[in-house]
Design a protein around this motif. Structure first.
Motif, PDB file in Angstrom:
ATOM      1  N   ALA A  90       0.810  -1.213   0.000  1.00  0.00           N
ATOM      2  CA  ALA A  90       0.000   0.000   0.000  1.00  0.00           C
ATOM      3  C   ALA A  90       0.847   1.269   0.000  1.00  0.00           C
ATOM      4  CB  ALA A  90      -0.926  -0.001   1.216  1.00  0.00           C
ATOM      5  N   HIS A  91       2.139   1.135   0.222  1.00  0.00           N
ATOM      6  CA  HIS A  91       2.984   2.324   0.409  1.00  0.00           C
ATOM      7  C   HIS A  91       4.122   2.438  -0.611  1.00  0.00           C
ATOM      8  CE1 HIS A  91       0.827   2.830   4.151  1.00  0.00           C
ATOM      9  NE2 HIS A  91       1.063   1.562   4.389  1.00  0.00           N
ATOM     10  N   ILE A  92       4.138   1.554  -1.577  1.00  0.00           N
ATOM     11  CA  ILE A  92       5.184   1.604  -2.604  1.00  0.00           C
ATOM     12  C   ILE A  92       4.512   1.709  -3.969  1.00  0.00           C
ATOM     13  CG2 ILE A  92       6.945   0.387  -1.258  1.00  0.00           C
ATOM     14  CD1 ILE A  92       6.162  -2.189  -2.645  1.00  0.00           C
ATOM     15  N   PRO A  93       5.219   2.219  -4.965  1.00  0.00           N
ATOM     16  CA  PRO A  93       4.621   2.374  -6.296  1.00  0.00           C
ATOM     17  C   PRO A  93       4.137   1.037  -6.871  1.00  0.00           C
ATOM     18  CG  PRO A  93       6.707   3.547  -6.156  1.00  0.00           C
ATOM     19  CD  PRO A  93       6.592   2.716  -4.904  1.00  0.00           C
ATOM     20  N   THR A  94       3.100   1.107  -7.678  1.00  0.00           N
ATOM     21  CA  THR A  94       2.569  -0.101  -8.313  1.00  0.00           C
ATOM     22  C   THR A  94       3.585  -0.740  -9.247  1.00  0.00           C
ATOM     23  OG1 THR A  94       1.523   1.235 -10.037  1.00  0.00           O
ATOM     24  CG2 THR A  94       0.156   0.619  -8.141  1.00  0.00           C
ATOM     25  N   SER A  95       4.562   0.024  -9.697  1.00  0.00           N
ATOM     26  CA  SER A  95       5.603  -0.525 -10.576  1.00  0.00           C
ATOM     27  C   SER A  95       6.469  -1.560  -9.852  1.00  0.00           C
ATOM     28  CB  SER A  95       6.495   0.597 -11.124  1.00  0.00           C
ATOM     29  OG  SER A  95       7.148   1.278 -10.062  1.00  0.00           O
ATOM     30  N   TYR A  96       6.367  -1.636  -8.530  1.00  0.00           N
ATOM     31  CA  TYR A  96       7.127  -2.606  -7.742  1.00  0.00           C
ATOM     32  C   TYR A  96       6.457  -3.987  -7.711  1.00  0.00           C
ATOM     33  CZ  TYR A  96      10.164   0.864  -5.390  1.00  0.00           C
ATOM     34  OH  TYR A  96      11.095   1.817  -5.088  1.00  0.00           O
ATOM     35  N   ALA A  97       5.264  -4.101  -8.275  1.00  0.00           N
ATOM     36  CA  ALA A  97       4.445  -5.311  -8.143  1.00  0.00           C
ATOM     37  C   ALA A  97       5.193  -6.604  -8.457  1.00  0.00           C
ATOM     38  CB  ALA A  97       3.200  -5.205  -9.014  1.00  0.00           C
ATOM     39  N   ASP A  98       5.996  -6.625  -9.495  1.00  0.00           N
ATOM     40  CA  ASP A  98       6.695  -7.850  -9.887  1.00  0.00           C
ATOM     41  C   ASP A  98       8.085  -7.984  -9.264  1.00  0.00           C
ATOM     42  OD1 ASP A  98       4.548  -8.703 -11.441  1.00  0.00           O
ATOM     43  OD2 ASP A  98       5.264  -7.624 -13.208  1.00  0.00           O
ATOM     44  N   SER A  99       8.436  -7.055  -8.404  1.00  0.00           N
ATOM     45  CA  SER A  99       9.754  -7.085  -7.758  1.00  0.00           C
ATOM     46  C   SER A  99       9.751  -8.059  -6.585  1.00  0.00           C
ATOM     47  CB  SER A  99      10.119  -5.688  -7.248  1.00  0.00           C
ATOM     48  OG  SER A  99      10.155  -4.763  -8.318  1.00  0.00           O
ATOM     49  N   SER A 100      10.926  -8.585  -6.273  1.00  0.00           N
ATOM     50  CA  SER A 100      11.046  -9.471  -5.113  1.00  0.00           C
ATOM     51  C   SER A 100      10.878  -8.650  -3.835  1.00  0.00           C
ATOM     52  CB  SER A 100      12.414 -10.162  -5.114  1.00  0.00           C
ATOM     53  OG  SER A 100      13.444  -9.218  -4.880  1.00  0.00           O
ATOM     54  N   LEU A 101      10.613  -9.329  -2.747  1.00  0.00           N
ATOM     55  CA  LEU A 101      10.459  -8.635  -1.467  1.00  0.00           C
ATOM     56  C   LEU A 101      11.725  -7.875  -1.113  1.00  0.00           C
ATOM     57  CD1 LEU A 101       8.889  -7.938   1.060  1.00  0.00           C
ATOM     58  CD2 LEU A 101       9.594 -10.140   2.030  1.00  0.00           C
ATOM     59  N   SER A 102      12.876  -8.475  -1.320  1.00  0.00           N
ATOM     60  CA  SER A 102      14.127  -7.774  -0.989  1.00  0.00           C
ATOM     61  C   SER A 102      14.304  -6.531  -1.859  1.00  0.00           C
ATOM     62  CB  SER A 102      15.326  -8.712  -1.118  1.00  0.00           C
ATOM     63  OG  SER A 102      15.428  -9.230  -2.421  1.00  0.00           O
ATOM     64  N   GLN A 103      13.883  -6.584  -3.114  1.00  0.00           N
ATOM     65  CA  GLN A 103      13.966  -5.404  -3.975  1.00  0.00           C
ATOM     66  C   GLN A 103      13.022  -4.305  -3.489  1.00  0.00           C
ATOM     67  OE1 GLN A 103      13.084  -7.064  -7.807  1.00  0.00           O
ATOM     68  NE2 GLN A 103      15.202  -7.676  -8.185  1.00  0.00           N
ATOM     69  N   LYS A 104      11.826  -4.697  -3.069  1.00  0.00           N
ATOM     70  CA  LYS A 104      10.877  -3.711  -2.534  1.00  0.00           C
ATOM     71  C   LYS A 104      11.459  -3.021  -1.307  1.00  0.00           C
ATOM     72  CE  LYS A 104       6.867  -6.242  -4.215  1.00  0.00           C
ATOM     73  NZ  LYS A 104       5.716  -7.075  -3.901  1.00  0.00           N
ATOM     74  N   GLU A 105      12.059  -3.816  -0.438  1.00  0.00           N
ATOM     75  CA  GLU A 105      12.649  -3.256   0.777  1.00  0.00           C
ATOM     76  C   GLU A 105      13.817  -2.338   0.436  1.00  0.00           C
ATOM     77  OE1 GLU A 105      13.435  -7.013   2.603  1.00  0.00           O
ATOM     78  OE2 GLU A 105      11.559  -7.002   3.733  1.00  0.00           O
ATOM     79  N   LEU A 106      14.665  -2.763  -0.500  1.00  0.00           N
ATOM     80  CA  LEU A 106      15.801  -1.926  -0.897  1.00  0.00           C
ATOM     81  C   LEU A 106      15.331  -0.638  -1.572  1.00  0.00           C
ATOM     82  CD1 LEU A 106      18.312  -4.602  -2.240  1.00  0.00           C
ATOM     83  CD2 LEU A 106      18.628  -3.107  -0.253  1.00  0.00           C
ATOM     84  N   GLY A 107      14.311  -0.737  -2.412  1.00  0.00           N
ATOM     85  CA  GLY A 107      13.768   0.453  -3.065  1.00  0.00           C
ATOM     86  C   GLY A 107      13.264   1.462  -2.050  1.00  0.00           C
ATOM     87  N   LEU A 108      12.591   0.960  -1.027  1.00  0.00           N
ATOM     88  CA  LEU A 108      12.097   1.828   0.041  1.00  0.00           C
ATOM     89  C   LEU A 108      13.260   2.472   0.792  1.00  0.00           C
ATOM     90  CD1 LEU A 108       9.470   2.754   1.484  1.00  0.00           C
ATOM     91  CD2 LEU A 108       9.774   0.805   3.009  1.00  0.00           C
ATOM     92  N   LEU A 109      14.248   1.671   1.142  1.00  0.00           N
ATOM     93  CA  LEU A 109      15.407   2.207   1.865  1.00  0.00           C
ATOM     94  C   LEU A 109      16.180   3.225   1.031  1.00  0.00           C
ATOM     95  CD1 LEU A 109      16.673  -1.075   3.519  1.00  0.00           C
ATOM     96  CD2 LEU A 109      15.813   0.950   4.720  1.00  0.00           C
ATOM     97  N   MET A 110      16.355   2.957  -0.261  1.00  0.00           N
ATOM     98  CA  MET A 110      17.110   3.877  -1.129  1.00  0.00           C
ATOM     99  C   MET A 110      16.359   5.190  -1.337  1.00  0.00           C
ATOM    100  SD  MET A 110      18.922   1.376  -3.954  1.00  0.00           S
ATOM    101  CE  MET A 110      17.377   0.797  -4.620  1.00  0.00           C
ATOM    102  N   SER A 111      15.057   5.187  -1.089  1.00  0.00           N
ATOM    103  CA  SER A 111      14.249   6.399  -1.224  1.00  0.00           C
ATOM    104  C   SER A 111      14.194   7.218   0.053  1.00  0.00           C
ATOM    105  CB  SER A 111      12.821   6.012  -1.635  1.00  0.00           C
ATOM    106  OG  SER A 111      12.810   5.322  -2.859  1.00  0.00           O
ATOM    107  N   THR A 112      14.788   6.714   1.111  1.00  0.00           N
ATOM    108  CA  THR A 112      14.713   7.354   2.420  1.00  0.00           C
ATOM    109  C   THR A 112      15.838   8.369   2.577  1.00  0.00           C
ATOM    110  OG1 THR A 112      13.775   5.327   3.331  1.00  0.00           O
ATOM    111  CG2 THR A 112      14.673   6.925   4.903  1.00  0.00           C
ATOM    112  N   ASP A 113      15.441   9.624   2.866  1.00  0.00           N
ATOM    113  CA  ASP A 113      16.437  10.676   3.087  1.00  0.00           C
ATOM    114  C   ASP A 113      17.359  10.281   4.227  1.00  0.00           C
ATOM    115  OD1 ASP A 113      15.447  12.308   1.078  1.00  0.00           O
ATOM    116  OD2 ASP A 113      14.153  13.459   2.437  1.00  0.00           O
ATOM    117  N   GLY A 114      18.635  10.513   4.042  1.00  0.00           N
ATOM    118  CA  GLY A 114      19.631  10.218   5.063  1.00  0.00           C
ATOM    119  C   GLY A 114      20.223   8.831   4.959  1.00  0.00           C
TER     120      GLY A 114
END
Length: 149
Positions: A85-109
């Motif tokens: 519910a909190h990540i772009p729909t383009s992440y749908a086919d990504s692995s869980l680890s990719q989703k987590e990394l994408g979220l972390l890489m988007s985090t300021d700091g």
């Protein structure tokens, strides 16, 4: 002794990573014990007993692995559900680890993320995460995940 200890695996809800450590320990200890017995004794029927025990132990270890896989899959499914519910729909086919990394890489700091890369497929998976879309307001995902967990 191992049978009694491993009988509790299903109720402990351990995942595959933890199970692999236990499995390694069990195999290492039993291998050493069998080797010591073989060097010190010539008991009649030992080889037959050893083969029977080893076969049963392998069955038990495989059953425990299946339970650990089920636990890991369920945990991963729940995490992915919370994140979706909190990540772009383009992440749908990504692995869980990719989703987590994408979220972390988007985090300021966050300037670096340590990942385990024990296998080539882990490296490939992590590199593919670099191609993911930026998550707007990743803090919302963290807050929602903390509330839902």
């Amino acid at each position: 002794t191992w049978g009694k200890e491993l009988a509790h695996v299903p109720e402990t809800h351990i995942g595959v990573e933890h199970w692999n450590q236990i499995d390694h320990q069990v195999r290492w200890q039993t291998r050493g014990l069998f080797q010591a017995i073989e060097e010190q004794t010539k008991l009649e029927g030992w080889e037959e007993w050893h083969e029977r025990y080893a076969r049963r132990l392998e069955e038990l270890l495989q059953c425990c692995l299946a339970v650990a896989r089920q636990t890991s899959n369920e945990t991963g499914r729940k995490i992915a559900e919370h994140l979706s519910a909190h990540i772009p729909t383009s992440y749908a086919d990504s692995s869980l680890s990719q989703k987590e990394l994408g979220l972390l890489m988007s985090t300021d700091g966050v300037t670096s993320v340590l990942v385990g890369m024990r296998r080539p497929e882990y490296v490939t998976d992590s590199l593919d995460a670099l191609k993911l879309e930026y998550v707007v307001n990743p803090e919302n995902a963290y807050s929602a995940f903390a509330k839902e967990s």
